[in-house]
Design an enzyme around this catalytic site. Structure first.
Site, PDB file in Angstrom:
ATOM      1  N   ALA B 155       0.947  -1.113   0.031  1.00 12.37           N
ATOM      2  CA  ALA B 155      -0.175  -0.054  -0.146  1.00 12.37           C
ATOM      3  C   ALA B 155       0.959   1.260  -0.333  1.00 12.37           C
ATOM      4  O   ALA B 155       1.786   1.253   0.457  1.00 12.37           O
ATOM      5  CB  ALA B 155      -0.871   0.026   1.257  1.00 12.37           C
ATOM      6  N   SER B 158       1.198   7.919   3.588  1.00 10.40           N
ATOM      7  CA  SER B 158       1.576   9.128   3.324  1.00 10.40           C
ATOM      8  C   SER B 158       3.104   9.262   3.236  1.00 10.40           C
ATOM      9  O   SER B 158       3.676   8.917   4.129  1.00 10.40           O
ATOM     10  CB  SER B 158       0.894  10.061   4.542  1.00 10.40           C
ATOM     11  OG  SER B 158       1.759  11.128   4.912  1.00 10.40           O
ATOM     12  N   GLY B 160       5.163   7.622   1.853  1.00 10.22           N
ATOM     13  CA  GLY B 160       6.044   6.642   1.967  1.00 10.22           C
ATOM     14  C   GLY B 160       5.328   5.395   1.519  1.00 10.22           C
ATOM     15  O   GLY B 160       3.948   5.608   0.959  1.00 10.22           O
ATOM     16  N   ASP B 306      -6.241  11.749  11.754  1.00 13.07           N
ATOM     17  CA  ASP B 306      -6.422  11.017  10.533  1.00 13.07           C
ATOM     18  C   ASP B 306      -7.634  10.369  10.409  1.00 13.07           C
ATOM     19  O   ASP B 306      -7.089   8.958  10.466  1.00 13.07           O
ATOM     20  CB  ASP B 306      -5.210  10.590   9.874  1.00 13.07           C
ATOM     21  CG  ASP B 306      -5.171  10.413   8.434  1.00 13.07           C
ATOM     22  OD1 ASP B 306      -6.062  10.606   7.687  1.00 13.07           O
ATOM     23  OD2 ASP B 306      -4.181   9.582   7.910  1.00 13.07           O
TER      24      ASP B 306
END
Lengths: 296, 483
Positions: B155, B158, B160, B306
């Site tokens: 995946a 953010s 990275g 977040d």
């Protein structure tokens, strides 16, 4: 300035240039005049390229005969955005398009140039757009601007690469009508050519007026308009001292911090550009070709 | 009996904040549309499941394996590639895009497209580049550090990407690897406050831009240092250890550093899969999200900023795993007291004058605004609607839309006096994210009763089976700490 009101505003500048760029990048890798390993591709992809474009126009406009041709024949005032998009499309096609497509585009330009003749009102000199000396001036301004703005704001070319770049670009001059062998093929020749034309240069009323428009185009979106101020500053700073004097502009040289800020503004502009339909895919096509030419 | 209230009311109402949090930002509607947009950005924070190929489908005209191949061909191979992709403000814009996907439905379509395309434009690091970061950070290449290392990222994260690995102890882990040189360049870009101000004026026209910039700058700078994320995650992991439904993966200390963070690998259902679950299951999951947010806030004084749908994994029976603690806001007592006073004065004491005074004290409302106390309550209380009465309430997106639109009408007499103090900017972000999530789940609960359990000034007895299990956990935890 009196004719400024005749200019259409610059609404859609980013959208139309982006569309022109995206369309001009071919879908399949064909045999073009340049290529993934060329310095020309690197210069075209540099963050500084919008500044290079603006600087080119500013330098080109200082030749009174080149400027007169544009002033008297082009639809530039009524459709400045269309004119810029067409220029951008042409340059992109020559750089990235297949040879046949690039040659076809150049032939169209030559055909248009046949009808672009007249007399410059300020100097009283006759001109023809197909005059190799004028074509060379336009060409030299473009190539010089690429080298100068990369050094100022982007990835500076080594002196060997700058020579290679000038040599690579001779073909762009030739397909539009400069006889073979006439275009400068090294940085030194390029500088010498520009120096040789300098006595003819002047800031005509038409140049002053059209550059005033370009430096502060009305009708840009707010966010792009503010970024344009940075690009304008960078373009003026990047001009040779004599060109700035002709225009009557002044600009202190860039501090390291100001350079960083302008690069950041260029990054935002680049992101806006990337947001336009087809631009990301076009860049990916270029990158895939570059990668296939130089596997890591 | 069952009332429908705006999703937007849920979180704020529970006592975390007031209307002003969202004033000015939420200029249009909150609801399904925004939620779908949030989903479209899942790839940025998703972990353990959302694969690249699936999450960036718009990149390529090609399909299937060909697309996968193209993704590899376009991978960032050097630090220079990273800088070209995310340097000169672009990484900062990707972060802003992530935030904007929660906080502003008033974005111009062109700006929204720009931010979304920018996210799409970030390819993964090549296996070699990622391995290089591991070697720099942990002292050896991943094959030597881990018993098994999957060179294919599972995946995007953010700034990275996430790789799966198995440690030498045999533990399955998720390893988040930061792009090289990105922290330095983003830190420098965040210094250009003038340009940020311009960019944010685009995304949040009526926001107190300087306070927002100052806070976002701090939070993004923190996010660039994965050690801080590890610290936050450890804090919440330790606090919720043994909790009946809330779980936070543990951090593997020896394998985490400034640019690498290694945590337990967890699998579970994604948020989007909840659509196929029963409403009862969705309600339980929603109750857990709600408890997590307010237990974190009131007991740990920390708030995960977040609230991205990709940051939750669902296991059924209300069990949820919480991921990604890159943006955690810590609160002090002086931050929290006014929030508590607000909810208490309005919902418990029913004292409009005191409510108004606490709004002013917290900085949400300009003192001395020419408004009557009743006007203030009338316009602000809607955000507390969920917890004003003790009864089951279903949170829907649609109702949220109409109320929020009415409420955040810039012509509202209150709007021009509403403010968002800097320290509550992140709070606002999770509020908005939570609205969308709960509204999308059509979650029903007696939110007031749950809130009363959690409000420090009430600490009411459990109101649900989950509350009883939580209460037992708390008692056990208190016993442990006493022992």
């Amino acid at each position: 300035m009196s004719r400024m009101s005749q200019y259409a505003d610059a609404t859609g500048l980013i959208e139309r240039s982006a569309a022109a760029f995206a369309t001009a990048i071919p879908d399949s890798p064909g045999d073009g005049f340049f290529g993934p390993a060329s310095v020309a591709w690197r210069v075209a992809g540099d963050l500084a390229s919008p500044v290079a474009g603006l600087r080119s126009l500013m330098v080109q406009a200082l030749h009174p005969l080149a400027m007169a041709g544009v002033d008297q024949h082009s639809d530039w005032r009524s459709d400045p955005v269309g004119r810029l998009a067409a220029t951008s499309s042409y340059v992109t096609t020559v750089l990235f398009g297949e040879r046949g497509v690039a040659e076809h585009a150049a032939a169209r330009v030559r055909k248009i140039h046949e009808h672009v003749t007249g007399v410059d009102q300020e100097t009283g000199r006759p001109y023809a757009a197909s005059d190799p000396q004028l074509l060379l001036w336009v060409h030299a301004a473009l190539v010089d601007s690429g080298i100068v703005t990369c050094a100022l704001l982007g990835d500076e070319l080594s002196s060997a690469d700058a020579d290679r770049y000038v040599a690579e670009m001779t073909v762009a001059a030739e397909i539009v009508g400069v006889p073979a062998g006439l275009a400068p093929s090294s940085r030194a020749e390029l500088d010498a050519f520009i120096e040789s034309v300098r006595p003819q240069l002047r800031c005509s009323a038409a140049a002053k007026e059209s550059m005033a428009y370009l430096l502060d185009p009305p009708g840009l979106d707010d966010e792009v308009g503010e970024i344009w101020q940075d690009i304008r500053e960078a373009a003026v700073v990047s001009l040779p001292e004599w060109a700035r004097e002709l225009y009557g502009y002044s600009a202190p040289s860039l501090t390291a911090m100001r350079r960083t800020e302008i690069r950041q503004a260029l990054g935002v502009l680049d992101a806006v550009y990337l947001g336009e339909p087809g631009v990301l895919e076009a860049r990916q096509r270029i990158m895939l070709r570059a990668r296939s030419a130089r596997p890591a | 009996m069952r009332r429908r209230v705006p999703a937007a009311a849920v979180v704020v109402a529970a006592g975390a904040a007031g209307l002003a949090l969202t004033a000015g930002l939420l200029r249009r509607r909150v609801g399904r549309l925004r939620f779908e947009r949030a989903l479209a950005t899942v790839q940025l924070a998703a972990r353990g499941g959302a694969r690249y190929a699936g999450s960036a489908p718009r990149l390529f005209a090609a399909a299937g394996e060909r697309r996968e191949q193209l993704r590899n061909d376009l991978a960032m191979r050097t630090a220079d590639d990273v800088l070209a992709t995310l340097g000169t403000m672009k990484g900062v814009m990707v972060k802003l895009g992530q935030m904007a996907s929660y906080v502003d439905d008033g974005l111009a379509p062109s700006v929204r497209r720009t931010l979304s395309r920018l996210q799409d434009s970030v390819p993964p690091m090549s296996a070699e580049l990622a391995a290089g970061v591991i070697a720099e950070e942990l002292g050896a290449r991943p094959e030597h550090i881990f018993a098994q290392w999957d060179p294919e990222p599972i995946a995007a994260a953010s700034i990275g990407q996430v790789h799966r690995a198995i440690t030498r102890d045999g533990q399955a882990v998720a390893v988040k690897v930061q792009y090289p040189r990105i922290a330095e360049t983003m830190a420098a870009d965040l210094d250009n406050v003038a340009l940020l101000r311009r960019m944010l004026r685009i995304t949040a026209p009526s926001q107190d831009v300087d306070g927002l910039i100052a806070e976002l700058r701090l939070r993004v700078l923190e996010e660039l240092d994965y050690r801080r994320e590890a610290e936050n995650q450890r804090l919440l992991h330790d606090y919720f250890d043994g909790h009946p439904t809330i779980s936070v993966p543990g951090i593997i200390d020896g394998l985490s550093s400034r640019r690498v963070v290694t945590s337990e690998l967890v699998t579970g259902a994604r948020f989007s899969e909840l659509a196929d679950w029963t409403q009862e299951e969705r309600d339980l999951a929603a109750e857990t999200l709600y408890r997590f947010v307010f237990r974190s806030l009131y007991e740990v004084h920390a708030f995960n900023g977040d609230p991205h749908p990709g940051n939750y994994l669902f296991h059924g029976g209300g069990k949820v795993t919480f991921l990604d603690f890159g943006m955690v806001k810590h609160f002090t007592d002086p931050d929290l007291l006014p929030l508590m006073a607000m909810v208490r004065n309005l919902c418990v004491e029913n004292d409009p004058a005191a409510f108004r005074a606490s709004m002013e004290e917290a900085g949400f409302l300009v003192p001395g605004a020419p408004l009557s106390d009743d006007e203030v309550v009338e316009h602000l209380a809607v955000f507390y609607e969920l917890v004003r009465k003790s009864e089951p309430i279903e949170v829907t997106s649609d109702y949220a839309t109409s109320v929020v639109r009415r409420f955040f009408d810039v012509r509202s007499p209150v709007a021009q006096y509403a403010r968002i103090p800097q320290s509550y900017v992140v709070l606002q972000r999770i509020n908005l994210g939570m609205f969308a999530l709960l509204g999308d789940m059509h979650a029903t609960a007696n939110w007031r009763a749950i809130a009363e359990e959690i409000w420090p000034f009430m600490q009411a007895p459990p109101s649900t089976p989950m509350g009883r299990a939580e209460s037992a956990w708390r008692a056990a935890a208190a016993g442990v700490s006493r022992g």
